[in-house]
Design a protein around this motif. Structure first.
Motif, PDB file in Angstrom:
ATOM      1  N   ARG A  56       5.091  12.452   9.475  1.00 47.44           N
ATOM      2  CA  ARG A  56       4.788  11.023   9.370  1.00 47.44           C
ATOM      3  C   ARG A  56       4.573  10.691   7.900  1.00 47.44           C
ATOM      4  O   ARG A  56       3.729  11.286   7.231  1.00 47.44           O
ATOM      5  CB  ARG A  56       3.540  10.688  10.180  1.00 47.44           C
ATOM      6  CG  ARG A  56       3.782  10.735  11.689  1.00 47.44           C
ATOM      7  CD  ARG A  56       2.564  10.323  12.488  1.00 47.44           C
ATOM      8  NE  ARG A  56       1.313  10.927  12.056  1.00 47.44           N
ATOM      9  CZ  ARG A  56       0.856  12.126  12.431  1.00 47.44           C
ATOM     10  NH1 ARG A  56       1.581  12.858  13.253  1.00 47.44           N
ATOM     11  NH2 ARG A  56      -0.288  12.574  11.991  1.00 47.44           N
TER      12      ARG A  56
ATOM     13  N   GLN B  68       9.208  10.294  10.508  1.00 43.74           N
ATOM     14  CA  GLN B  68       8.744   9.042  11.105  1.00 43.74           C
ATOM     15  C   GLN B  68       8.125   8.246   9.954  1.00 43.74           C
ATOM     16  O   GLN B  68       7.114   8.652   9.396  1.00 43.74           O
ATOM     17  CB  GLN B  68       7.697   9.335  12.172  1.00 43.74           C
ATOM     18  CG  GLN B  68       7.109   8.104  12.791  1.00 43.74           C
ATOM     19  CD  GLN B  68       5.999   8.468  13.768  1.00 43.74           C
ATOM     20  OE1 GLN B  68       5.898   9.584  14.263  1.00 43.74           O
ATOM     21  NE2 GLN B  68       5.148   7.500  14.025  1.00 43.74           N
TER      22      GLN B  68
ATOM     23  N   PRO C 140      -0.448   8.896   8.362  1.00 43.02           N
ATOM     24  CA  PRO C 140       0.616   9.690   7.733  1.00 43.02           C
ATOM     25  C   PRO C 140       0.142  11.068   7.291  1.00 43.02           C
ATOM     26  O   PRO C 140      -1.045  11.290   7.050  1.00 43.02           O
ATOM     27  CB  PRO C 140       0.979   8.848   6.513  1.00 43.02           C
ATOM     28  CG  PRO C 140      -0.318   8.210   6.128  1.00 43.02           C
ATOM     29  CD  PRO C 140      -0.993   7.898   7.443  1.00 43.02           C
TER      30      PRO C 140
END
Length: 108
Positions: free
Chosen positions: A2, A26, A67
């Motif tokens: 992420r 992502q 993240p």
């Protein structure tokens, strides 16, 4: 992985997003312009509209994205400035100068 890309709609971010997405990451992509959110989605990222100079809003956006990495690509280079003399471009930017101080260009 992420990844949160701050300033994703800028000159560098627009080229970075497709590469990150192609590698299977992502990506949450920030922009300060609601009009650019659709473009970020087209590039494969989840857009978030946030003022990059609002620490609280940025913190909340990053916390929501969870993240594993943050990539900072925020600039104020709109308008087609030449980067051949990037020192002059940054010296003339009011956002690159601490509050209450004159820029290097103005001090000359």
């Amino acid at each position: 992985m992420r990844v949160f890309v701050a300033g994703a709609a800028g000159a560098i971010g627009q080229h970075l997003l497709p590469q990150l997405v192609a590698q299977g990451h992502q990506v949450t992509a920030s922009t300060r312009s609601p009009a650019k959110a659709a473009r970020l989605r087209e590039l494969g990222a989840e857009p978030v509209v946030v003022d990059g100079l609002d620490a609280m809003a940025v913190g909340e956006a990053v916390a929501r994205a969870e993240p594993e990495a943050v990539v900072h690509q925020m600039t104020s280079l709109a308008g087609g400035s030449s980067l051949r003399h990037f020192d002059r471009v940054f010296a003339s930017s009011p956002r690159a100068t601490p509050a209450g101080r004159t820029s290097a260009r103005a001090a000359r």
